[in-house]
Scaffold this motif. Structure first.
Motif, PDB file in Angstrom:
ATOM      1  N   ALA A  87       0.831  -1.205   0.000  1.00  0.00           N
ATOM      2  CA  ALA A  87       0.000   0.000   0.000  1.00  0.00           C
ATOM      3  C   ALA A  87       0.865   1.255   0.000  1.00  0.00           C
ATOM      4  N   ILE A  88       1.928   1.244   0.793  1.00  0.00           N
ATOM      5  CA  ILE A  88       2.843   2.389   0.833  1.00  0.00           C
ATOM      6  C   ILE A  88       3.540   2.546  -0.514  1.00  0.00           C
ATOM      7  N   GLY A  89       3.959   1.422  -1.086  1.00  0.00           N
ATOM      8  CA  GLY A  89       4.611   1.463  -2.390  1.00  0.00           C
ATOM      9  C   GLY A  89       3.705   2.038  -3.468  1.00  0.00           C
ATOM     10  N   SER A  90       2.421   1.680  -3.416  1.00  0.00           N
ATOM     11  CA  SER A  90       1.462   2.201  -4.393  1.00  0.00           C
ATOM     12  C   SER A  90       1.321   3.713  -4.274  1.00  0.00           C
ATOM     13  N   LEU A  91       1.248   4.208  -3.042  1.00  0.00           N
ATOM     14  CA  LEU A  91       1.120   5.647  -2.822  1.00  0.00           C
ATOM     15  C   LEU A  91       2.347   6.398  -3.345  1.00  0.00           C
ATOM     16  N   LEU A  92       3.523   5.856  -3.101  1.00  0.00           N
ATOM     17  CA  LEU A  92       4.750   6.496  -3.578  1.00  0.00           C
ATOM     18  C   LEU A  92       4.825   6.475  -5.109  1.00  0.00           C
ATOM     19  N   ALA A  93       4.381   5.352  -5.691  1.00  0.00           N
ATOM     20  CA  ALA A  93       4.398   5.241  -7.149  1.00  0.00           C
ATOM     21  C   ALA A  93       3.435   6.249  -7.781  1.00  0.00           C
ATOM     22  N   LEU A  94       2.262   6.421  -7.177  1.00  0.00           N
ATOM     23  CA  LEU A  94       1.296   7.383  -7.697  1.00  0.00           C
ATOM     24  C   LEU A  94       1.815   8.815  -7.575  1.00  0.00           C
ATOM     25  N   LYS A  95       2.549   9.066  -6.511  1.00  0.00           N
ATOM     26  CA  LYS A  95       3.097  10.404  -6.305  1.00  0.00           C
ATOM     27  C   LYS A  95       4.145  10.735  -7.367  1.00  0.00           C
ATOM     28  N   ASN A  96       4.813   9.703  -7.878  1.00  0.00           N
ATOM     29  CA  ASN A  96       5.880   9.908  -8.864  1.00  0.00           C
ATOM     30  C   ASN A  96       5.529   9.266 -10.202  1.00  0.00           C
ATOM     31  N   TYR A  97       4.244   9.332 -10.569  1.00  0.00           N
ATOM     32  CA  TYR A  97       3.788   8.630 -11.770  1.00  0.00           C
ATOM     33  C   TYR A  97       4.407   9.170 -13.057  1.00  0.00           C
ATOM     34  N   GLU A  98       4.919  10.422 -13.040  1.00  0.00           N
ATOM     35  CA  GLU A  98       5.515  10.986 -14.260  1.00  0.00           C
ATOM     36  C   GLU A  98       6.735  10.189 -14.725  1.00  0.00           C
ATOM     37  N   PHE A  99       7.319   9.440 -13.803  1.00  0.00           N
ATOM     38  CA  PHE A  99       8.537   8.687 -14.136  1.00  0.00           C
ATOM     39  C   PHE A  99       8.245   7.493 -15.039  1.00  0.00           C
ATOM     40  N   PHE A 100       7.090   6.883 -14.897  1.00  0.00           N
ATOM     41  CA  PHE A 100       6.838   5.600 -15.555  1.00  0.00           C
ATOM     42  C   PHE A 100       6.801   5.640 -17.078  1.00  0.00           C
ATOM     43  N   PRO A 101       6.255   6.696 -17.713  1.00  0.00           N
ATOM     44  CA  PRO A 101       6.283   6.717 -19.188  1.00  0.00           C
ATOM     45  C   PRO A 101       7.690   6.689 -19.777  1.00  0.00           C
ATOM     46  N   GLN A 102       8.698   6.994 -18.950  1.00  0.00           N
ATOM     47  CA  GLN A 102      10.077   6.960 -19.440  1.00  0.00           C
ATOM     48  C   GLN A 102      10.604   5.540 -19.578  1.00  0.00           C
ATOM     49  N   ILE A 103       9.889   4.572 -18.974  1.00  0.00           N
ATOM     50  CA  ILE A 103      10.321   3.175 -19.048  1.00  0.00           C
ATOM     51  C   ILE A 103       9.874   2.601 -20.398  1.00  0.00           C
ATOM     52  N   GLN A 104      10.800   2.448 -21.296  1.00  0.00           N
ATOM     53  CA  GLN A 104      10.480   1.954 -22.636  1.00  0.00           C
ATOM     54  C   GLN A 104      11.510   0.912 -23.074  1.00  0.00           C
TER      55      GLN A 104
ATOM     56  N   MET B 281       7.165  -7.204  -6.953  1.00  0.00           N
ATOM     57  CA  MET B 281       6.034  -8.034  -6.529  1.00  0.00           C
ATOM     58  C   MET B 281       6.461  -9.063  -5.496  1.00  0.00           C
ATOM     59  N   GLY B 282       7.580  -9.743  -5.744  1.00  0.00           N
ATOM     60  CA  GLY B 282       8.036 -10.793  -4.839  1.00  0.00           C
ATOM     61  C   GLY B 282       8.442 -10.280  -3.477  1.00  0.00           C
ATOM     62  N   LEU B 283       8.985  -9.056  -3.430  1.00  0.00           N
ATOM     63  CA  LEU B 283       9.397  -8.448  -2.167  1.00  0.00           C
ATOM     64  C   LEU B 283       8.291  -7.585  -1.557  1.00  0.00           C
ATOM     65  N   ALA B 284       7.103  -7.637  -2.162  1.00  0.00           N
ATOM     66  CA  ALA B 284       5.922  -6.922  -1.657  1.00  0.00           C
ATOM     67  C   ALA B 284       6.113  -5.416  -1.633  1.00  0.00           C
ATOM     68  N   ILE B 285       6.847  -4.890  -2.618  1.00  0.00           N
ATOM     69  CA  ILE B 285       7.009  -3.442  -2.723  1.00  0.00           C
ATOM     70  C   ILE B 285       5.804  -2.821  -3.418  1.00  0.00           C
ATOM     71  N   LEU B 286       5.255  -3.540  -4.404  1.00  0.00           N
ATOM     72  CA  LEU B 286       4.032  -3.117  -5.087  1.00  0.00           C
ATOM     73  C   LEU B 286       3.088  -4.303  -5.210  1.00  0.00           C
ATOM     74  N   PRO B 287       1.776  -4.066  -5.207  1.00  0.00           N
ATOM     75  CA  PRO B 287       0.824  -5.159  -5.424  1.00  0.00           C
ATOM     76  C   PRO B 287       0.906  -5.668  -6.858  1.00  0.00           C
ATOM     77  N   THR B 288       0.516  -6.906  -7.082  1.00  0.00           N
ATOM     78  CA  THR B 288       0.549  -7.478  -8.432  1.00  0.00           C
ATOM     79  C   THR B 288      -0.391  -6.736  -9.375  1.00  0.00           C
ATOM     80  N   THR B 289      -1.568  -6.350  -8.883  1.00  0.00           N
ATOM     81  CA  THR B 289      -2.527  -5.651  -9.740  1.00  0.00           C
ATOM     82  C   THR B 289      -1.966  -4.314 -10.213  1.00  0.00           C
ATOM     83  N   PHE B 290      -1.358  -3.580  -9.317  1.00  0.00           N
ATOM     84  CA  PHE B 290      -0.763  -2.289  -9.662  1.00  0.00           C
ATOM     85  C   PHE B 290       0.363  -2.479 -10.667  1.00  0.00           C
TER      86      PHE B 290
END
Length: 233
Positions: free
Chosen positions: A33-50, A68-77
């Motif tokens: 849950a914490i990882g998801s919140l941090l990812a949403l806060k920095n969502y501008e970074f993800f389009p750079q992953i190509q 996913m394996g270390l439970a940093i982000l949920p699988t659905t996210f």
């Protein structure tokens, strides 16, 4: 009543005696849950992953498997993110990453909670016979646990490992169980115009209806197969 009390008292006692196990269970419950919140806060970074090359896709798969394996982000996210960033080509990546994440989470759970089952059986001697009775139905139980939208991936990994369910069965029945949710989230990412819109797609009535159906199916499947296996013996 005494036996029930011993079951309820087992968990705080076990966690008190195994502080690393205590922290790990808290981690798999809270960190996604914490990882998801941090990812949403920095969502501008993800389009750079190509990723383009085989090596870049391999790195992406490894990173997705680790989060996913270390439970940093949920699988659905993570599936949602992969669909948004990579499009259809990312479906293969996320399925491979999910399989690797199973192995990572299960291995960590087994190492950290090595004596979980033994200690639990000491508290509840009848549990061993209950598990033995249902060995033939473990595959179905794994499938319905995985398909449930309310049982987190990381927690179920720890649960399977702690109960000493073979990894082969977890992969054989667990991966198909996660496919519906994973693919649905992946498609939501593909159809979105931006990352925040992708997240909102998960609230679509069809998505909500599917999650309710998955929840009802998983509850029925777990209950039915647990009861059925007990009666057959």
């Amino acid at each position: 009543m005494t036996k029930k009390g011993s079951i309820f008292n087992f968990f705080p006692e076990y966690l008190h005696l195994h502080p690393i196990a205590s922290l790990s269970w808290v981690w798999v419950a809270v960190a996604p849950a914490i990882g998801s919140l941090l990812a949403l806060k920095n969502y501008e970074f993800f389009p750079q992953i190509q990723p383009q090359t085989f090596i870049e896709h391999s790195i992406f798969i490894l990173c997705a498997a680790l989060v996913m394996g270390l439970a940093i982000l949920p699988t659905t996210f993570t599936a949602l993110l992969s669909g948004f960033v990579l499009g259809w080509i990312g479906l293969f990546d996320i399925l491979v990453a999910y399989t690797i994440a199973n192995v990572i989470g299960y291995s960590l759970g087994k190492a950290i909670n090595a004596d979980f089952l033994e200690v639990l059986i000491l508290k509840s001697p009848n549990l061993q016979s209950e598990i033995n009775q249902r060995k033939g139905n473990l595959g179905k139980l794994i499938f319905f646990i995985r398909i449930s939208p309310i049982i987190p991936f990381a927690i179920s990994n720890f649960l399977f490992a702690s109960l000493q369910i073979p990894l082969r069965k977890v992969l054989l029945y667990g991966v198909p169980g996660m496919l519906p949710r994973t693919v649905l989230a992946f498609l939501a990412g593909i159809l979105a115009n931006d990352f925040l819109n992708a997240r909102e797609n998960l609230k679509d009535p069809m998505q909500v209806g599917f999650l309710i159906f998955s929840l009802a199916l998983s509850v029925w499947g777990i209950w039915y197969n647990w009861k059925k296996a007990g009666k057959e013996k």
